[in-house]
Design a protein around this motif. Structure first.
Motif, PDB file in Angstrom:
ATOM      1  N   LYS A  76      45.059  33.485  40.350  1.00  0.00           N
ATOM      2  CA  LYS A  76      45.761  32.487  41.444  1.00  0.00           C
ATOM      3  C   LYS A  76      47.155  32.509  41.082  1.00  0.00           C
ATOM      4  CE  LYS A  76      41.316  30.599  42.950  1.00  0.00           C
ATOM      5  NZ  LYS A  76      41.177  31.773  43.967  1.00  0.00           N
ATOM      6  N   SER A 105      37.400  42.637  43.639  1.00  0.00           N
ATOM      7  CA  SER A 105      38.471  43.084  42.740  1.00  0.00           C
ATOM      8  C   SER A 105      37.641  44.580  42.261  1.00  0.00           C
ATOM      9  CB  SER A 105      38.713  42.386  41.825  1.00  0.00           C
ATOM     10  OG  SER A 105      37.602  41.796  41.040  1.00  0.00           O
ATOM     11  N   ARG A 152      43.472  37.289  40.128  1.00  0.00           N
ATOM     12  CA  ARG A 152      42.313  36.478  39.519  1.00  0.00           C
ATOM     13  C   ARG A 152      42.831  35.219  39.035  1.00  0.00           C
ATOM     14  NH1 ARG A 152      39.673  40.628  35.877  1.00  0.00           N
ATOM     15  NH2 ARG A 152      38.137  41.796  37.315  1.00  0.00           N
ATOM     16  N   THR A 187      44.286  35.688  49.390  1.00  0.00           N
ATOM     17  CA  THR A 187      43.385  35.301  48.470  1.00  0.00           C
ATOM     18  C   THR A 187      41.860  35.139  49.004  1.00  0.00           C
ATOM     19  OG1 THR A 187      44.810  33.768  47.459  1.00  0.00           O
ATOM     20  CG2 THR A 187      42.634  33.118  46.967  1.00  0.00           C
ATOM     21  N   ASP A 199      36.065  37.359  45.447  1.00  0.00           N
ATOM     22  CA  ASP A 199      35.555  37.176  44.208  1.00  0.00           C
ATOM     23  C   ASP A 199      35.577  38.454  43.251  1.00  0.00           C
ATOM     24  OD1 ASP A 199      33.862  38.928  45.405  1.00  0.00           O
ATOM     25  OD2 ASP A 199      32.232  37.548  45.959  1.00  0.00           O
ATOM     26  N   GLY A 200      34.736  38.538  42.153  1.00  0.00           N
ATOM     27  CA  GLY A 200      34.805  39.785  41.417  1.00  0.00           C
ATOM     28  C   GLY A 200      34.323  40.841  42.081  1.00  0.00           C
ATOM     29  N   VAL A 251      45.407  42.730  39.564  1.00  0.00           N
ATOM     30  CA  VAL A 251      44.075  42.206  39.311  1.00  0.00           C
ATOM     31  C   VAL A 251      44.196  41.049  38.474  1.00  0.00           C
ATOM     32  CG1 VAL A 251      41.771  42.474  38.398  1.00  0.00           C
ATOM     33  CG2 VAL A 251      42.874  44.421  39.631  1.00  0.00           C
ATOM     34  N   GLN A 252      44.730  40.762  37.447  1.00  0.00           N
ATOM     35  CA  GLN A 252      44.855  39.881  36.628  1.00  0.00           C
ATOM     36  C   GLN A 252      45.764  38.726  37.193  1.00  0.00           C
ATOM     37  OE1 GLN A 252      47.146  40.370  32.907  1.00  0.00           O
ATOM     38  NE2 GLN A 252      45.428  39.353  31.925  1.00  0.00           N
ATOM     39  N   TYR A 293      39.946  46.863  36.427  1.00  0.00           N
ATOM     40  CA  TYR A 293      39.114  45.421  36.828  1.00  0.00           C
ATOM     41  C   TYR A 293      39.244  44.567  35.621  1.00  0.00           C
ATOM     42  CZ  TYR A 293      35.002  42.632  37.603  1.00  0.00           C
ATOM     43  OH  TYR A 293      34.164  41.826  37.784  1.00  0.00           O
TER      44      TYR A 293
END
Length: 280
Positions: free
Chosen positions: A203, A102, A201, A93, A98-99, A197-198, A139
């Protein structure tokens, strides 16, 4: 831990240790005694060695996401005795962060695919469009039918340029026949990356899913190590460098990306799920 650091010549504060525990660079200490606060917690010898390694590497990798690759790699290669899975999940994690991270993961995957797919007759416009489209779709973390069709068009213009393939009706596959790369394989990889990615993001990666991704990673590495010499010997042209042996540094730097793709494949690919079952 602080005494170990000072003895090794590092000026370190307690808040650094607690911060690293929260971010997965270190595991939490083991409690001693039944009462609250009766004895200070203790870190294992392996965690103390990890702590000194992190302090040594901190000068060349000062940012926490970069340092997080170290416990993640140790967990993958050496196991839970060194880094427990709960810590590895925090480290992943932190590495993903952050973005910006990714997007970087998606862009690296897009550029790697371009190297494998590129046809000499493809235009620079088509190449740029492929990298941009693959990056943006993965993304965003979703693969709708519209996005899939858009990506397929972008891939085809690079992989099977209309100036060569439109009138022939031929279908292109590159690489050895035992491991061919096709348009469908590329779309599957994009879908897997988008799902991963989803999930990251949001978590929603659990310790159980991460453990499955580790088993898939290790199984894939073992199988690839057996196949690589033959693949390298029978692959020529633009793909000849794909099957060259990686250095240790290259393996470590790819750990995060490899795990992310593994998570995505477990979420989207029946074949990957079968590979996981074989790895158990």
């Amino acid at each position: 831990m602080i005494e170990d650091a000072h003895a090794a010549g590092f000026d370190i504060q307690k808040r650094t240790v607690t911060g690293w525990i929260a971010r997965g660079l270190l595991d939490r200490p083991r409690r001693r005694g039944a009462g609250r606060g009766s004895f200070p917690g203790l870190h294992s010898e392996n965690q103390r060695k990890l702590f000194l390694l992190l302090l040594t590497k901190r000068e060349e990798m000062p940012k926490l996401p970069a340092l997080a690759v170290i416990p993640l790699t140790i967990w993958l290669w050496w196991g839970d005795e060194w880094v427990p899975r709960r810590q590895a999940l925090k480290a992943l994690t932190t590495w993903f962060g952050d973005g910006a991270r990714s997007r970087e993961v998606c862009q690296e995957a897009a550029r790697g695919l371009l190297q494998q797919l590129d046809h000499p007759m493809a235009s620079d416009t088509a190449r740029n469009r492929l990298v941009r489209t693959f990056t943006e779709i993965s993304y965003r973390g979703a693969m709708s039918e519209t996005a899939r069709a858009e990506l397929e068009t972008a891939v085809r213009e690079v992989f099977e340029p209309p100036s060569v393939f439109k009138t022939t009706g031929m279908v292109r596959a590159v690489g050895p026949h035992t491991l061919p790369l096709t348009i469908e394989a590329v779309l599957g990889r994009a879908s897997a990356l988008a799902a991963a990615v989803q999930t990251l993001r949001g978590k929603h990666v659990t310790e159980e899913l991460l453990g499955r991704a580790k088993a898939l990673y290790q199984q894939s590495k073992r199988e690839y190590a057996e196949l690589r010499p033959a693949l390298a010997a029978h692959t020529s042209g633009p793909l000849s460098g794909i099957f060259s042996e990686r250095t240790v540094e290259e393996e470590v730097s790819s750990v995060g990306n490899d795990l992310v793709l593994g998570i995505g494949l477990l979420l989207t690919s029946p074949r990957a799920q079968a590979e996981f079952s074989r790895a158990l």
